[in-house]
Design a protein around this motif. Structure first.
Motif, short mmCIF file in Angstrom:
data_model
loop_
_atom_site.label_atom_id
_atom_site.label_comp_id
_atom_site.label_asym_id
_atom_site.label_seq_id
_atom_site.Cartn_x
_atom_site.Cartn_y
_atom_site.Cartn_z
N LYS A 131 -42.53 -5.94 95.74
CA LYS A 131 -43.12 -6.29 94.45
C LYS A 131 -42.30 -7.36 93.74
CE LYS A 131 -43.01 -2.12 92.91
NZ LYS A 131 -43.16 -0.95 92.00
N ASP A 132 -43.00 -8.22 92.99
CA ASP A 132 -42.35 -9.21 92.14
C ASP A 132 -42.28 -8.68 90.72
OD1 ASP A 132 -42.42 -10.73 94.41
OD2 ASP A 132 -43.86 -12.21 93.66
N ARG A 133 -41.27 -9.12 89.98
CA ARG A 133 -41.18 -8.76 88.57
C ARG A 133 -40.28 -9.75 87.85
NH1 ARG A 133 -37.04 -5.50 90.61
NH2 ARG A 133 -35.22 -5.22 89.25
N VAL A 134 -40.28 -9.66 86.54
CA VAL A 134 -39.41 -10.48 85.69
C VAL A 134 -38.52 -9.54 84.90
CG1 VAL A 134 -39.30 -12.14 83.79
CG2 VAL A 134 -41.10 -12.34 85.52
N THR A 135 -37.23 -9.86 84.84
CA THR A 135 -36.32 -9.05 84.05
C THR A 135 -35.47 -9.96 83.17
OG1 THR A 135 -34.69 -7.26 84.11
CG2 THR A 135 -34.49 -8.96 85.80
N LEU A 136 -34.54 -9.36 82.43
CA LEU A 136 -33.78 -10.08 81.42
C LEU A 136 -32.61 -10.86 82.03
CD1 LEU A 136 -33.38 -7.08 78.93
CD2 LEU A 136 -35.15 -8.84 78.85
N LEU A 137 -32.38 -12.04 81.48
CA LEU A 137 -31.12 -12.75 81.71
C LEU A 137 -30.37 -12.70 80.38
CD1 LEU A 137 -29.13 -14.53 83.23
CD2 LEU A 137 -30.50 -16.53 82.57
N PRO A 138 -29.31 -11.90 80.29
CA PRO A 138 -28.61 -11.75 79.01
C PRO A 138 -28.15 -13.09 78.45
CG PRO A 138 -27.85 -10.13 80.61
CD PRO A 138 -28.72 -11.08 81.36
N LYS A 139 -28.31 -13.26 77.14
CA LYS A 139 -27.89 -14.51 76.50
C LYS A 139 -26.42 -14.78 76.73
CE LYS A 139 -31.37 -14.39 72.81
NZ LYS A 139 -31.61 -14.32 71.34
N SER A 140 -25.61 -13.73 76.71
CA SER A 140 -24.17 -13.90 76.87
C SER A 140 -23.78 -14.40 78.25
CB SER A 140 -23.45 -12.57 76.59
OG SER A 140 -23.89 -11.56 77.49
N LEU A 141 -24.70 -14.31 79.21
CA LEU A 141 -24.40 -14.75 80.58
C LEU A 141 -25.02 -16.09 80.92
CD1 LEU A 141 -24.72 -11.47 82.70
CD2 LEU A 141 -22.70 -12.46 81.62
N GLN A 142 -25.74 -16.71 80.00
CA GLN A 142 -26.43 -17.95 80.34
C GLN A 142 -25.45 -19.06 80.70
OE1 GLN A 142 -29.42 -18.93 77.44
NE2 GLN A 142 -30.59 -17.08 77.82
N GLU A 143 -24.38 -19.22 79.94
CA GLU A 143 -23.40 -20.25 80.27
C GLU A 143 -22.63 -19.94 81.55
OE1 GLU A 143 -20.84 -21.55 77.16
OE2 GLU A 143 -22.46 -21.92 75.75
N PRO A 144 -22.13 -18.69 81.74
CA PRO A 144 -21.47 -18.39 83.02
C PRO A 144 -22.39 -18.56 84.23
CG PRO A 144 -20.91 -16.74 81.37
CD PRO A 144 -21.97 -17.58 80.77
N ILE A 145 -23.66 -18.20 84.08
CA ILE A 145 -24.59 -18.36 85.20
C ILE A 145 -24.85 -19.84 85.45
CG2 ILE A 145 -26.98 -18.00 85.94
CD1 ILE A 145 -25.22 -15.56 86.33
N ALA A 146 -24.92 -20.65 84.39
CA ALA A 146 -25.08 -22.09 84.56
C ALA A 146 -23.90 -22.67 85.34
CB ALA A 146 -25.22 -22.77 83.20
N ARG A 147 -22.70 -22.17 85.06
CA ARG A 147 -21.52 -22.64 85.81
C ARG A 147 -21.59 -22.18 87.26
NH1 ARG A 147 -18.90 -21.25 80.84
NH2 ARG A 147 -18.20 -19.27 81.72
#
Length: 288
Positions: A131-147
């Motif tokens: 199954k496919d789904r959408v979940t949360l990307l925490p705001k606090s992790l957006q910059e670390p994930i971008a890196r």
């Protein structure tokens, strides 16, 4: 089944004798319902496909009871104590697993295209139950994930310069878009440091990080944090669901974020949540 019936000519057993074996493992051995179901499937395959019997009727047997285990859950304070003790890059992975409620297999197999930084979402494709789904990307992790995306790009660019075969793609997609594995959107968010041989095709390519590497790094952090509970990586997913419910999130929304097929599966977290607004008090605490 040979030891149960004390005979070796299993191909000649009748329906009642086969059902008696399924009764025995459920009642005497107390196996789980999933184990009994595996045994049933194996027996059906053996008698119908191997022995070519068309008289098999196994509807009348004792069903094993489905077990319902209360999951281990960390308190928010325990999560805050644990995460700093996990060394990079596993710390960011653990933060994302907890912050998005991911299964380990979903976490390590994330691709660049699955991360939507602008909308704060993670797209899970072909999760449990396909199954496919959408979940949360925490705001606090957006910059670390971008890196982390840029770190992944460095390995991607290196592979392209070395003309390394593209990353693994699902078979249907690979047939339709054979070069998609050589494009950055399909690259792994957590690529392995070294190339490895794909056991399906024997192609030497870059795979995602092995789950065992993440789990070992996680358990080292658990040990350093001095956790007294039995804490596995999956406890982060349990804690995500429980903390959402404690904070007032609708259970149907939690079900959607977790990707549960039935809401009954999600309801198990109702048994471990803490009602922070109306904290229950033990009668012992009323003694003077």
């Amino acid at each position: 089944m040979e030891s149960f019936h004390q005979r070796t000519d299993l191909e000649n057993l009748d329906n009642a004798q086969i059902a008696a074996f399924l009764d025995d493992i459920a009642v005497r051995l107390r196996v789980s319902s999933s184990t009994q179901r595996q045994a049933l499937n194996a027996l059906v395959f053996y008698y119908r496909e191997v022995r070519q019997r068309d008289d098999l009727q196994l509807g009348d047997y004792q069903r094993a009871r489905k077990s319902r285990h209360i999951p281990t859950v960390l308190s928010p304070e325990e999560v805050q104590r644990l995460l700093p003790e996990i060394r990079p890059p596993y710390q960011l992975m653990a933060k994302l697993q907890y912050g998005a409620g991911l299964r380990v297999a979903e976490l390590i197999s994330l691709r660049i295209k699955d991360i939507d930084l602008s909308r704060g979402q993670i797209h899970i494709h072909a999760g449990k139950g396909n199954k496919d789904r959408v979940t949360l990307l925490p705001k606090s992790l957006q910059e670390p994930i971008a890196r982390q995306i840029e770190s992944s790009r460095e390995l991607f660019d290196y592979d392209r310069r070395q003309e390394t075969p593209g990353v693994y793609l699902p078979p249907a997609l690979s047939r339709k878009y054979p070069k998609a594995g050589e494009t950055f959107p399909w690259h792994w968010l957590w690529p392995a440091n070294d190339l490895s041989t794909d056991p399906r095709s024997q192609v030497v390519r870059r795979h995602h990080m092995h789950p065992g590497s993440y789990q070992r790094g996680f358990h080292q952090g658990v040990k350093k944090a001095g956790m007294t509970k039995r804490v596995t990586t999956h406890v982060l997913r349990h804690s995500f669901a429980t903390h959402l419910l404690e904070n007032g999130t609708n259970i149907a929304e939690v079900q959607s974020l977790l990707g549960h097929k039935n809401i009954e599966t999600t309801q198990i977290y109702l048994h471990v949540r803490t009602q922070r607004s109306e904290m229950l008090t033990s009668p012992l605490d009323h003694f003077g």
